[in-house]
Enzyme design. Structure first.
Site, mmCIF file in Angstrom:
data_model
loop_
_atom_site.group_PDB
_atom_site.id
_atom_site.type_symbol
_atom_site.label_atom_id
_atom_site.label_comp_id
_atom_site.label_asym_id
_atom_site.label_seq_id
_atom_site.Cartn_x
_atom_site.Cartn_y
_atom_site.Cartn_z
ATOM 1 N N LYS A 109 -8.656 -4.025 -7.209
ATOM 2 C CA LYS A 109 -8.205 -4.581 -5.934
ATOM 3 C C LYS A 109 -9.188 -5.635 -5.407
ATOM 4 C CE LYS A 109 -4.663 -1.626 -5.275
ATOM 5 N NZ LYS A 109 -4.719 -0.693 -6.406
HETATM 6 C C1 PLP Z 1 -3.738 -0.115 -7.155
HETATM 7 C C2 PLP Z 1 -4.121 0.427 -8.453
HETATM 8 C C3 PLP Z 1 -3.224 0.466 -9.529
HETATM 9 C C4 PLP Z 1 -1.783 0.023 -9.388
HETATM 10 O O1 PLP Z 1 -1.660 -1.362 -9.162
HETATM 11 P P1 PLP Z 1 -0.309 -1.951 -8.549
HETATM 12 O O2 PLP Z 1 -0.574 -3.379 -8.312
HETATM 13 O O3 PLP Z 1 -0.083 -1.186 -7.279
HETATM 14 O O4 PLP Z 1 0.765 -1.690 -9.539
HETATM 15 C C5 PLP Z 1 -3.672 0.927 -10.748
HETATM 16 N N1 PLP Z 1 -4.940 1.356 -10.914
HETATM 17 C C6 PLP Z 1 -5.820 1.364 -9.907
HETATM 18 C C7 PLP Z 1 -7.184 1.877 -10.149
HETATM 19 C C8 PLP Z 1 -5.455 0.889 -8.647
HETATM 20 O O5 PLP Z 1 -6.351 0.887 -7.654
#
Ligand code: PLP
Length: 492
Positions: A109
């Site tokens: 993120k």
């Molecule tokens: C948010 C997240 C995901 C999923 O990503 P999306 O964009 O919501 O599909 C997968 N792995 C981790 C560690 C995340 O923080």
């Protein structure tokens, strides 16, 4: 220009789309046209991460001043990442793990949320915006902290993060509760992630409530991947990893490759789809789910059905039954038909289920869906560590586990990149358990140390230092009280 997935009119600039977060009709903003790469991939070979980001992002955010955009990007991708290249690409087990977790909160993120606050701030300044922006986020654990980290201390912006009580790991919780900055608020919600995200979406669409905030000089915006400013920066690393493979001669020019994406809200993988539309040679985008495998069934038979049990898994950031960004894919595969999208979203809201047409189904061939059961995920962590002495977190393990099934079934020998979305240290309890280490009586910090001993990798400083940080937030509320909680926090 950007427009809503649900109606024809109301074009906005990218700055307006970033400020608003979500369109007034409840739809998501999409680019009117996904730009094609206007140069050959070869000509991008010498770009570093900042330069490549600038090159790609400016094609989507072309109302930004070029130099100011570059400034934003430089501020985003700097020493707060613990690797000078911003990300790592590691060859193990015959695939390439794209480590996207070298930012301040140890999850992918950070790739977008390091940049979004700068984009938003620039948009507000350029628009001579007199209101204070309140970022509302619903988090399954990682977005929350990454947003708090990105927006903490940013002038003219407040951030309120709602997380499902019991739906995040202890480390994720500690990360959020210790967030500094007078402008940060963290609230535990009695409910799961879908409840929390739904309520936040409802708040965005609540006219009366938004007018009340307006009168108090506030405007709401989003740091979730429903904000287009979150999505676009994520396109970059698909190109960057491809270019790295080209440079290392692991692939030849125009060779098509697969990406496996551990998926929750469908944001990360949608960025891959946009990259493909721009012209990146991608064969399959492999959508990996955990036991909440609603996307697997959707890709299988074109029926999206959220009426099913919700499972709490070891990959909590993917414990989602309503994948918001799928709406943007529906828009593309319907041939940009707003009325179709609107109808499907109405069915989803009212019945919890919708089915797409055959012609839409046939447009889903870019994707392959799979899922991993908890035991498979655990075994995958163990197997990768035993074979390659390489630690992966449960989300990444879901992806690799699904890839193994894909390989078995299709015998597709194309080179494959696995998106590694979190540091294994962020989920030390699950990783230790998967490795067969007895975790009873040990807290997350002791388990991080254990993992460090086993792997020979140092515990990331941002995690070890949490131990001595002060807890600064203690708000909690029921899922139906989130609106009142906002009023309380903003004193309106
Ligand atoms: C948010 C997240 C995901 C999923 O990503 P999306 O964009 O919501 O599909 C997968 N792995 C981790 C560690 C995340 O923080």
């Amino acid at each position: 220009m950007y427009k809503s997935t649900r109606s024809k009119a109301n074009f906005v600039t990218s700055m307006e789309a970033i400020i608003n977060g979500i369109a007034a009709d409840g739809g998501l903003y999409v680019p009117n046209i996904i730009p094609k790469l206007n140069t050959s991939i070869e000509s991008l070979l010498e770009f570093n991460y900042v330069e490549l980001s600038h090159y790609i992002i400016k094609q989507f955010l072309n109302d930004f001043d070029d130099k100011e955009l570059l400034d934003c990007i430089k501020k985003a991708y700097d020493e707060k990442f613990d690797t000078p290249e911003i990300l790592n690409l590691v060859k193990k087990q015959g695939v390439y793990f794209l480590e996207l977790y070298h930012g301040p909160t140890l999850a992918f993120k950070d790739m977008a949320l390091s940049l979004l606050p700068h984009l938003l701030k620039n948009s507000l300044e350029r628009g001579n915006f007199k209101k204070e922006v309140v970022i509302l986020t619903a988090t399954s654990g990682d977005t929350g902290k990454a947003a708090l980290e990105g927006f903490g201390g940013v002038e003219g912006i407040k951030i309120i993060t709602f997380y499902p009580e019991g739906g995040v790991s202890d480390t994720q919780k500690m990360q959020m509760l210790t967030s500094e900055g007078d402008n940060t608020f963290v609230v535990a919600v009695n409910g799961n992630f879908d409840d929390t995200q739904n309520e936040v979406k409802g708040i965005f669409n609540d006219k009366v409530f938004n007018e009340k905030l307006m009168r108090n000089n506030y405007i709401l915006s989003s740091a979730n991947s429903i904000n287009i400013g979150r999505l676009i920066p994520q396109i970059v690393y698909y190109f960057y990893s491809y270019i790295k493979l080209l440079k290392s001669k692991d692939i030849c020019l125009n060779e098509s490759i697969n990406f496996v994406v551990p998926t929750g809200n469908f944001g990360n993988i949608l960025a891959g789809y946009y990259a493909k539309k721009m012209g990146l040679p991608i064969n399959k985008l492999i959508c990996a789910s955990n036991e909440n495998n609603v996307l697997y069934h959707f890709l299988q038979d074109g029926i999206y059905d959220r009426n099913r049990p919700f499972f709490m898994t070891n990959s909590p950031s993917m414990d989602i039954l309503i994948s918001s960004n799928l709406e943007r894919l529906l828009y593309e595969v319907s041939g940009k038909d707003e009325s179709v999208v609107k109808g499907l979203m109405k069915d989803l809201a009212e019945k919890g289920i919708y089915e797409i047409s055959n012609s839409m189904k046939s447009e889903l061939a870019d994707f392959y869906g799979g899922y991993s059961l908890e035991a498979d995920t655990d075994n995958t962590i163990k197997e990768v560590f035993s074979n390659s002495h390489y630690l992966i977190d449960p989300h990444t393990a879901v992806a690799y586990s699904v890839y193994k099934k894909y390989l078995n079934k299709t015998k597709d020998s194309k080179k494959t990149v696995i998106l590694s979305t979190a540091s294994p240290f962020k989920f030390s309890k699950s990783v230790c358990t998967a490795l067969g280490i007895n975790v009873t009586g040990l807290d997350d910090f002791e388990l991080m140390d254990t993992l460090s001993k086993v792997s020979g990798i140092k515990v990331p400083k941002k995690l070890s230092e949490l131990k001595t940080k002060k807890i600064l937030h203690n708000n909690s509320c029921d899922k139906h009280e989130m609106k009142f909680e906002i009023e309380k926090l903003l004193k309106v």
